[in-house]
Write a protein that holds these residues in place. Structure first.
Motif, PDB file in Angstrom:
ATOM      1  N   THR A  30      51.761  46.514 -30.475  1.00 20.13           N
ATOM      2  CA  THR A  30      50.375  45.522 -31.133  1.00 20.13           C
ATOM      3  C   THR A  30      49.589  45.285 -29.847  1.00 20.13           C
ATOM      4  OG1 THR A  30      51.925  43.788 -30.791  1.00 20.13           O
ATOM      5  CG2 THR A  30      51.802  44.719 -33.148  1.00 20.13           C
ATOM      6  N   SER A  56      54.981  39.185 -29.821  1.00 19.79           N
ATOM      7  CA  SER A  56      54.357  40.069 -29.120  1.00 19.79           C
ATOM      8  C   SER A  56      55.132  41.579 -28.948  1.00 19.79           C
ATOM      9  CB  SER A  56      54.178  39.515 -27.597  1.00 19.79           C
ATOM     10  OG  SER A  56      55.327  39.395 -27.056  1.00 19.79           O
ATOM     11  N   THR A  96      49.565  36.050 -30.121  1.00 20.12           N
ATOM     12  CA  THR A  96      50.733  36.033 -31.063  1.00 20.12           C
ATOM     13  C   THR A  96      52.085  35.620 -30.403  1.00 20.12           C
ATOM     14  OG1 THR A  96      52.046  37.697 -32.139  1.00 20.12           O
ATOM     15  CG2 THR A  96      51.379  38.355 -29.847  1.00 20.12           C
ATOM     16  N   LEU A 156      47.451  37.262 -34.226  1.00 18.90           N
ATOM     17  CA  LEU A 156      48.068  38.726 -34.705  1.00 18.90           C
ATOM     18  C   LEU A 156      48.549  38.544 -36.143  1.00 18.90           C
ATOM     19  CD1 LEU A 156      48.781  41.676 -33.913  1.00 18.90           C
ATOM     20  CD2 LEU A 156      50.960  40.673 -33.211  1.00 18.90           C
ATOM     21  N   ALA A 196      45.730  46.472 -30.284  1.00 23.97           N
ATOM     22  CA  ALA A 196      44.684  45.433 -30.247  1.00 23.97           C
ATOM     23  C   ALA A 196      43.617  45.889 -29.233  1.00 23.97           C
ATOM     24  CB  ALA A 196      45.452  43.995 -29.635  1.00 23.97           C
ATOM     25  N   VAL A 215      43.601  38.445 -28.829  1.00 26.62           N
ATOM     26  CA  VAL A 215      44.580  38.275 -29.980  1.00 26.62           C
ATOM     27  C   VAL A 215      45.837  37.486 -29.374  1.00 26.62           C
ATOM     28  CG1 VAL A 215      46.194  39.827 -31.008  1.00 26.62           C
ATOM     29  CG2 VAL A 215      43.750  40.637 -30.785  1.00 26.62           C
ATOM     30  N   TYR A 253      45.238  40.344 -24.815  1.00 27.20           N
ATOM     31  CA  TYR A 253      46.272  39.797 -25.676  1.00 27.20           C
ATOM     32  C   TYR A 253      47.021  38.967 -25.137  1.00 27.20           C
ATOM     33  CZ  TYR A 253      50.333  41.616 -28.577  1.00 27.20           C
ATOM     34  OH  TYR A 253      51.383  41.620 -29.286  1.00 27.20           O
ATOM     35  N   SER A 286      46.963  40.919 -41.091  1.00 31.62           N
ATOM     36  CA  SER A 286      47.375  41.228 -39.958  1.00 31.62           C
ATOM     37  C   SER A 286      45.900  41.047 -39.160  1.00 31.62           C
ATOM     38  CB  SER A 286      47.894  42.750 -39.840  1.00 31.62           C
ATOM     39  OG  SER A 286      47.671  43.070 -38.247  1.00 31.62           O
ATOM     40  N   LEU A 300      45.246  42.841 -36.534  1.00 34.13           N
ATOM     41  CA  LEU A 300      44.760  44.179 -36.221  1.00 34.13           C
ATOM     42  C   LEU A 300      44.135  44.680 -37.414  1.00 34.13           C
ATOM     43  CD1 LEU A 300      48.044  45.638 -34.645  1.00 34.13           C
ATOM     44  CD2 LEU A 300      46.216  44.854 -33.416  1.00 34.13           C
TER      45      LEU A 300
END
Length: 178
Positions: free
Chosen positions: A90, A86, A83, A56, A94, A81, A102, A62, A64
């Motif tokens: 987001t 979190s 990260t 992420l 995503a 994704v 995610y 990014s 995204l």
């Protein structure tokens, strides 16, 4: 997952990339590694990936922003994704942008493959007993406003009514635990 699928790992943490690449090669994947968005797009144009993991928070971009560009090159690519930062905002974005899942770091190869394989949601996912802390709610709100302002720190600080440097300090900290 079938063997010989092309996997693209996009993460600016080179050690994570190295470890994940070794794990996925042992599982039969042909792995490409990129440490930034530009390199990821170049690799995807050369060999469109079947699956991808996408960090992420990349150093100069990014995940995204990269996600729709990657899916434009490889529309059938299944993307997870990952990260360490979190937030609900987001995670929602995503998924809206086309990620199939995610995950919060740390995540191992088996967790990532399970996330890529999942076709539907899990109604048995546990719901937290306690509401999030005020610090966590604050973190989530900042992330939401930052997302609404396309990552622009100055615009986000103005919208939140705080000094830009204060916001930058808050963003440098790790997300607050629930």
């Amino acid at each position: 997952m079938q063997d010989s699928q092309h996997l693209l790992i996009v993460d600016d943490d080179e050690m994570f990339c190295h470890v994940m690449q070794r794990a996925m090669v042992r599982r039969g994947f042909e792995v490409m590694v990129a440490v930034d968005a530009e390199e990821a797009l170049t690799l995807a144009r050369q060999t469109p990936p079947d699956i991808a993991t996408l960090d992420l928070k990349l150093e100069h971009s990014s995940g995204l922003k990269l996600l729709p560009e990657l899916l434009a090159i490889a529309p059938d690519c299944r993307v997870v994704v990952l990260t360490g930062y979190s937030s609900i905002a987001t995670a929602v974005e995503a998924i809206k942008l086309g990620a199939v899942n995610y995950l919060c770091k740390p995540a191992d190869a088996d967790e990532i493959l399970a996330a890529l394989d999942r076709e539907t949601g899990d109604p048995d996912t546990e719901v937290a007993d306690n509401p999030p802390s005020i610090n966590r709610v604050t973190w989530e709100h900042i992330q939401k406003v930052l997302q609404e302002h396309d990552g622009n720190i100055s615009a986000t600080a103005r919208a939140l009514g705080m000094h830009r440097r204060t916001l930058q300090r808050k963003l440098q900290k790790r997300p607050v635990r629930r």
